[in-house]
Design an enzyme around this catalytic site. Structure first.
Site, short mmCIF file in Angstrom:
data_model
loop_
_atom_site.label_atom_id
_atom_site.label_comp_id
_atom_site.label_asym_id
_atom_site.label_seq_id
_atom_site.Cartn_x
_atom_site.Cartn_y
_atom_site.Cartn_z
N ASN A 7 0.85 -1.19 0.00
CA ASN A 7 0.00 0.00 0.00
C ASN A 7 0.89 1.24 0.00
O ASN A 7 1.66 1.46 0.94
CB ASN A 7 -0.90 -0.04 1.24
CG ASN A 7 -1.88 1.11 1.26
OD1 ASN A 7 -1.50 2.24 0.98
ND2 ASN A 7 -3.12 0.85 1.60
N HIS A 10 1.00 6.17 1.81
CA HIS A 10 1.80 7.06 2.67
C HIS A 10 2.82 7.87 1.89
O HIS A 10 3.25 8.92 2.34
CB HIS A 10 2.45 6.26 3.79
CG HIS A 10 1.44 5.75 4.77
ND1 HIS A 10 0.71 6.59 5.58
CD2 HIS A 10 0.98 4.51 5.00
CE1 HIS A 10 -0.13 5.87 6.30
NE2 HIS A 10 0.00 4.61 5.96
N HIS A 43 -5.67 3.69 -1.85
CA HIS A 43 -7.01 4.03 -1.38
C HIS A 43 -7.33 5.44 -1.88
O HIS A 43 -6.68 6.40 -1.46
CB HIS A 43 -7.01 3.97 0.15
CG HIS A 43 -8.35 4.21 0.78
ND1 HIS A 43 -8.58 4.03 2.13
CD2 HIS A 43 -9.55 4.60 0.26
CE1 HIS A 43 -9.84 4.31 2.40
NE2 HIS A 43 -10.45 4.65 1.29
N ARG A 45 -9.44 8.18 -1.40
CA ARG A 45 -10.42 8.63 -0.41
C ARG A 45 -11.28 9.76 -0.97
O ARG A 45 -10.83 10.52 -1.82
CB ARG A 45 -9.70 9.12 0.84
CG ARG A 45 -9.20 8.01 1.73
CD ARG A 45 -8.57 8.59 2.99
NE ARG A 45 -8.37 7.54 3.97
CZ ARG A 45 -9.25 7.26 4.94
NH1 ARG A 45 -10.34 7.96 5.08
NH2 ARG A 45 -8.98 6.28 5.78
N ARG A 49 -7.15 12.91 0.58
CA ARG A 49 -6.07 13.36 1.47
C ARG A 49 -4.70 12.83 1.06
O ARG A 49 -3.70 13.40 1.43
CB ARG A 49 -6.38 12.99 2.93
CG ARG A 49 -6.27 11.51 3.22
CD ARG A 49 -6.25 11.25 4.71
NE ARG A 49 -7.58 11.35 5.28
CZ ARG A 49 -7.96 10.66 6.36
NH1 ARG A 49 -7.10 9.88 6.96
NH2 ARG A 49 -9.17 10.77 6.83
N GLU A 70 -8.58 0.39 -2.97
CA GLU A 70 -9.47 0.43 -1.79
C GLU A 70 -10.39 1.62 -1.98
O GLU A 70 -9.95 2.71 -2.35
CB GLU A 70 -8.64 0.63 -0.52
CG GLU A 70 -7.81 -0.56 -0.14
CD GLU A 70 -6.91 -0.25 1.04
OE1 GLU A 70 -7.00 0.85 1.62
OE2 GLU A 70 -6.10 -1.11 1.37
N THR A 101 -8.15 3.49 8.11
CA THR A 101 -9.41 2.74 8.10
C THR A 101 -9.61 2.05 9.44
O THR A 101 -8.78 1.25 9.87
CB THR A 101 -9.39 1.67 6.97
OG1 THR A 101 -8.89 2.28 5.80
CG2 THR A 101 -10.76 1.11 6.74
N GLU A 151 -11.18 -9.53 2.68
CA GLU A 151 -9.90 -9.17 3.29
C GLU A 151 -10.15 -9.12 4.78
O GLU A 151 -10.89 -8.25 5.27
CB GLU A 151 -9.36 -7.83 2.77
CG GLU A 151 -8.02 -7.49 3.45
CD GLU A 151 -7.36 -6.22 2.93
OE1 GLU A 151 -7.60 -5.83 1.77
OE2 GLU A 151 -6.60 -5.61 3.70
N HIS A 191 -3.88 -4.93 7.51
CA HIS A 191 -4.00 -3.79 8.42
C HIS A 191 -3.15 -4.01 9.67
O HIS A 191 -3.32 -5.00 10.38
CB HIS A 191 -5.45 -3.50 8.85
CG HIS A 191 -5.65 -2.03 9.09
ND1 HIS A 191 -5.21 -1.41 10.23
CD2 HIS A 191 -6.18 -1.05 8.31
CE1 HIS A 191 -5.48 -0.12 10.13
NE2 HIS A 191 -6.06 0.13 8.98
N1 PXP Z 1 -5.92 -3.19 4.04
C1 PXP Z 1 -6.85 -2.22 4.07
C2 PXP Z 1 -8.23 -2.55 3.63
C3 PXP Z 1 -6.52 -0.92 4.51
O1 PXP Z 1 -7.48 0.04 4.54
C4 PXP Z 1 -5.20 -0.63 4.87
C5 PXP Z 1 -4.81 0.76 5.28
O2 PXP Z 1 -4.89 1.62 4.21
C6 PXP Z 1 -4.25 -1.67 4.80
C7 PXP Z 1 -4.65 -2.96 4.41
C8 PXP Z 1 -2.81 -1.46 5.16
O3 PXP Z 1 -2.72 -1.17 6.52
P1 PXP Z 1 -1.32 -0.74 7.13
O4 PXP Z 1 -0.97 0.57 6.53
O5 PXP Z 1 -1.59 -0.67 8.60
O6 PXP Z 1 -0.33 -1.81 6.76
#
Ligand code: PXP
Length: 249
Positions: A7, A10, A43, A45, A49, A70, A101, A151, A191
Site C-alpha cells: 500500500n 503514505h 485508497h 479517499r 487526502r 481500496e 481505516t 480481506e 491492516h
Molecule cells: N488493508 C486495508 C483494507 C486498509 O485500509 C489498509 C490501510 O490503508 C491496509 C490494508 C494497510 O494497513 P497498514 O498501513 O496498517 O499496513
C-alpha cells in the site's frame, strides 16, 4: 506462496503535506515492483487526502502486476473506479475524521447496496474484495452479496498488547479464514501488519494476499522502497515455507 500487496498511500501523504509533485506514488509503485511486490494497493479517499485521481489514472497504465483499489461505496468514487477498471477493488468503510481505516465494512447493513455494486464491477471483469472483521455473519453475507475475496481485518491482532490476546485474535482470524474457505470465498488479510507480527499470520491464516502499507513505507524511509519490499517478501517466503513443511509433517 502468500502474495504481497504494497500500500503506497503514505508516499502520497508526504507529497500532499506540501501539495507538490514529490515524492510520487507512481515512482514508489515502480520501486515496489522491483522489490517483488505482487500487488500495488491504493485508497482513493473521498477527501483526496493522499492518493489523487491522477495517481489512479497513471497507476492503471503502469502497474502490470495487479492494481488493487481500496474504496468506499460513495457514488463519485464508484464511477471513477468503474471508469479506470483496476484489476481488483476492495470496499472499505471510510470516515473523514479517522487517521486510517478503522474496523471492517458492515456488509450486513449494506447488503442491498453491495449486491448491486458488486454486480456492476463483476460485469466489467473487476475482482471484488470486502474488508471485514473476521465475524461469522459478516463472512456469510460477504458470500451472499457475491464477493470473490474477503480481506480479513488484522488490526485487532496487530494491536494486541499481550501474547494471550494476540493468540486469541490470531485464532479468531483462523476461524474466519476457515469459514470463508468453506463458503468458497478467497482470502486476503491486512491492516497493522509489520515485520515483527506478520509471521504467524502467514503461517496460520494462510491468506492469498497480505496488504501492508505503513510498516513497509516506514522502513523505506531509511532503506529505500525496493529493499523494504524485498525484506518483507523474504519474511513472507520464509514463513510460507515453514507453514508448508509443518503441514507436510
Ligand atoms: N488493508 C486495508 C483494507 C486498509 O485500509 C489498509 C490501510 O490503508 C491496509 C490494508 C494497510 O494497513 P497498514 O498501513 O496498517 O499496513
Amino acid at each position: 506462496m502468500t502474495k504481497l500487496g504494497v500500500n503506497i498511500d503514505h508516499v502520497a501523504t508526504l507529497r500532499q503535506a506540501r501539495r507538490t509533485y514529490e515524492p510520487d506514488p507512481v515512482t514508489a509503485a515502480c520501486l515496489a515492483d522491483l522489490g517483488g511486490a505482487d500487488i500495488i494497493t491504493v485508497h482513493l479517499r473521498e477527501d483526496r487526502r493522499h492518493i489523487q485521481d491522477r495517481d489512479l489514472r497513471l497507476l492503471k497504465q503502469t502497474v502490470f502486476t495487479k492494481l488493487n483499489l481500496e474504496m468506499s461505496v460513495a457514488p463519485e468514487i464508484v464511477e471513477l473506479a468503474l471508469a479506470e477498471q483496476p484489476a481488483q477493488v476492495t470496499f472499505v468503510p471510510e470516515k473523514r475524521q479517522e487517521i486510517t481505516t478503522e474496523g471492517g465494512l458492515d456488509v450486513v447493513s449494506q447488503k442491498k447496496t453491495l449486491t448491486s455494486l458488486i454486480k456492476r464491477f463483476k460485469e466489467r471483469g473487476v475482482v471484488v474484495s470486502l474488508f471485514i472483521n473476521p465475524e461469522t455473519r459478516q463472512i456469510e453475507v460477504a458470500k451472499e452479496v457475491g464477493a470473490e475475496f474477503v480481506e480479513l481485518h488484522t488490526g485487532a491482532y496487530a494491536n494486541a498488547t499481550t501474547e494471550t490476546e494476540q493468540r486469541n485474535l490470531l485464532e479468531k482470524l483462523c476461524r474466519g479464514a476457515d469459514l470463508s474457505r468453506e463458503l468458497g470465498l478467497r482470502i486476503n488479510a491486512g491492516h497493522g501488519l509489520t515485520y515483527k507480527n506478520v509471521g504467524p499470520v502467514v503461517e496460520e491464516v494462510d491468506a492469498e494476499e497480505l496488504h501492508i502499507g505503513h510498516s513497509i513505507i516506514s522502513r523505506a524511509v531509511f532503506v529505500g522502497i525496493q529493499k523494504a519490499v524485498e525484506e518483507m517478501k523474504e519474511l513472507i517466503y520464509k514463513h510460507s515455507l515453514l507453514a508448508k513443511t509443518d503441514r507436510q509433517s
